[in-house]
Design a protein around this motif. Structure first.
Motif, PDB file in Angstrom:
ATOM      1  N   GLN A 185      10.018  15.618 -61.192  1.00  0.00           N
ATOM      2  CA  GLN A 185       9.107  16.652 -60.575  1.00  0.00           C
ATOM      3  C   GLN A 185       9.934  16.875 -58.833  1.00  0.00           C
ATOM      4  O   GLN A 185      10.576  17.860 -58.892  1.00  0.00           O
ATOM      5  CB  GLN A 185       8.033  17.484 -60.614  1.00  0.00           C
ATOM      6  N   PRO A 186       9.449  15.607 -57.979  1.00  0.00           N
ATOM      7  CA  PRO A 186       9.609  15.717 -57.143  1.00  0.00           C
ATOM      8  C   PRO A 186      11.465  15.191 -55.800  1.00  0.00           C
ATOM      9  O   PRO A 186      11.343  15.788 -55.459  1.00  0.00           O
ATOM     10  CB  PRO A 186       8.656  14.846 -56.394  1.00  0.00           C
ATOM     11  N   LEU A 187      11.936  15.022 -57.099  1.00  0.00           N
ATOM     12  CA  LEU A 187      13.617  14.817 -56.493  1.00  0.00           C
ATOM     13  C   LEU A 187      13.816  15.775 -56.699  1.00  0.00           C
ATOM     14  O   LEU A 187      14.156  17.346 -57.586  1.00  0.00           O
ATOM     15  CB  LEU A 187      13.981  13.512 -57.846  1.00  0.00           C
ATOM     16  N   ASP A 188      14.966  15.836 -55.296  1.00  0.00           N
ATOM     17  CA  ASP A 188      15.789  16.997 -55.153  1.00  0.00           C
ATOM     18  C   ASP A 188      17.308  16.291 -55.433  1.00  0.00           C
ATOM     19  O   ASP A 188      17.378  15.627 -55.838  1.00  0.00           O
ATOM     20  CB  ASP A 188      16.629  16.617 -53.930  1.00  0.00           C
ATOM     21  N   ASP A 189      18.711  17.369 -55.099  1.00  0.00           N
ATOM     22  CA  ASP A 189      19.343  17.392 -56.118  1.00  0.00           C
ATOM     23  C   ASP A 189      19.684  15.958 -55.676  1.00  0.00           C
ATOM     24  O   ASP A 189      21.050  14.911 -56.645  1.00  0.00           O
ATOM     25  CB  ASP A 189      20.462  18.254 -55.634  1.00  0.00           C
ATOM     26  N   GLN A 190      20.029  15.531 -54.345  1.00  0.00           N
ATOM     27  CA  GLN A 190      20.673  14.282 -53.939  1.00  0.00           C
ATOM     28  C   GLN A 190      19.853  12.948 -54.189  1.00  0.00           C
ATOM     29  O   GLN A 190      20.874  11.970 -54.809  1.00  0.00           O
ATOM     30  CB  GLN A 190      20.391  14.547 -51.955  1.00  0.00           C
ATOM     31  N   GLN A 191      18.471  12.921 -54.729  1.00  0.00           N
ATOM     32  CA  GLN A 191      17.801  11.887 -54.720  1.00  0.00           C
ATOM     33  C   GLN A 191      18.494  11.851 -56.291  1.00  0.00           C
ATOM     34  O   GLN A 191      18.293  10.319 -56.435  1.00  0.00           O
ATOM     35  CB  GLN A 191      16.247  12.063 -54.962  1.00  0.00           C
ATOM     36  N   ILE A 192      18.606  12.866 -57.352  1.00  0.00           N
ATOM     37  CA  ILE A 192      19.315  12.658 -58.644  1.00  0.00           C
ATOM     38  C   ILE A 192      20.116  11.860 -58.797  1.00  0.00           C
ATOM     39  O   ILE A 192      20.659  11.243 -59.470  1.00  0.00           O
ATOM     40  CB  ILE A 192      18.652  14.080 -59.186  1.00  0.00           C
ATOM     41  N   ALA A 193      21.445  12.314 -57.987  1.00  0.00           N
ATOM     42  CA  ALA A 193      22.288  11.728 -58.321  1.00  0.00           C
ATOM     43  C   ALA A 193      22.864  10.652 -57.138  1.00  0.00           C
ATOM     44  O   ALA A 193      23.138   9.383 -57.935  1.00  0.00           O
ATOM     45  CB  ALA A 193      23.018  13.274 -57.303  1.00  0.00           C
ATOM     46  N   ASP A 194      21.499  10.205 -56.772  1.00  0.00           N
ATOM     47  CA  ASP A 194      21.585   8.971 -55.708  1.00  0.00           C
ATOM     48  C   ASP A 194      21.427   7.522 -57.174  1.00  0.00           C
ATOM     49  O   ASP A 194      21.164   6.510 -57.855  1.00  0.00           O
ATOM     50  CB  ASP A 194      20.865   8.960 -54.827  1.00  0.00           C
TER      51      ASP A 194
END
Length: 146
Positions: free
Chosen positions: A118-127
């Protein structure tokens, strides 16, 4: 071949070429690069993942759950604490990204993973996806041969 068969084959070839030929015009690509926008790199439409940052994120405890990715899936994503938990190491980055996005949106149902994503943004998911994809894989098919 009949005229109908030839027409269908020509239509299919035309559709295939059209689908494969769609690309970002050079001017639009250059404008995106000049604006500082990260290029989209995955089928999930995410920016380019950074494995080193993903490694840091994988060990960071989530405020809501008190858990980090590595707590359940293992340091390299290959030693889950429960056999029903998936091995993430060596998995395709796009697959991992799609799964995290689905958990974040609520399209995939798992209370712990939804809270983690839930708290992850797109960049964090990609990382995160880039990190676990970069790890050695222990994935196999049902025969155990691959």
């Amino acid at each position: 071949m009949t005229k109908t068969t030839l027409a269908i084959a020509a239509l299919a070839a035309s559709l295939a070429l059209t689908a494969c030929g769609k690309s970002e015009p050079a001017a639009e690509h250059a404008a995106g690069a000049e604006s500082g926008a990260a290029p989209k790199s995955s089928s999930a439409g995410l920016p380019t993942g950074r494995a080193e940052i993903g490694k840091q994120l994988a060990t960071t405890k989530n405020a809501a759950t008190g858990q980090a990715c590595v707590d359940c899936h293992g340091a390299d994503g290959n030693t889950p604490i429960d056999p029903s938990y998936p091995k993430l190491g060596g998995q395709y980055a796009d697959y991992l990204a799609h799964a995290l996005i689905a958990y974040r949106k609520g399209d995939r149902d798992n209370a712990l993973m939804a809270s983690q994503a839930q708290p992850l943004d797109d960049q964090q998911i990609a990382d995160l996806a880039a990190y676990f994809a970069s790890r050695p894989g222990q994935l196999s098919d049902l025969s155990g041969q691959y």
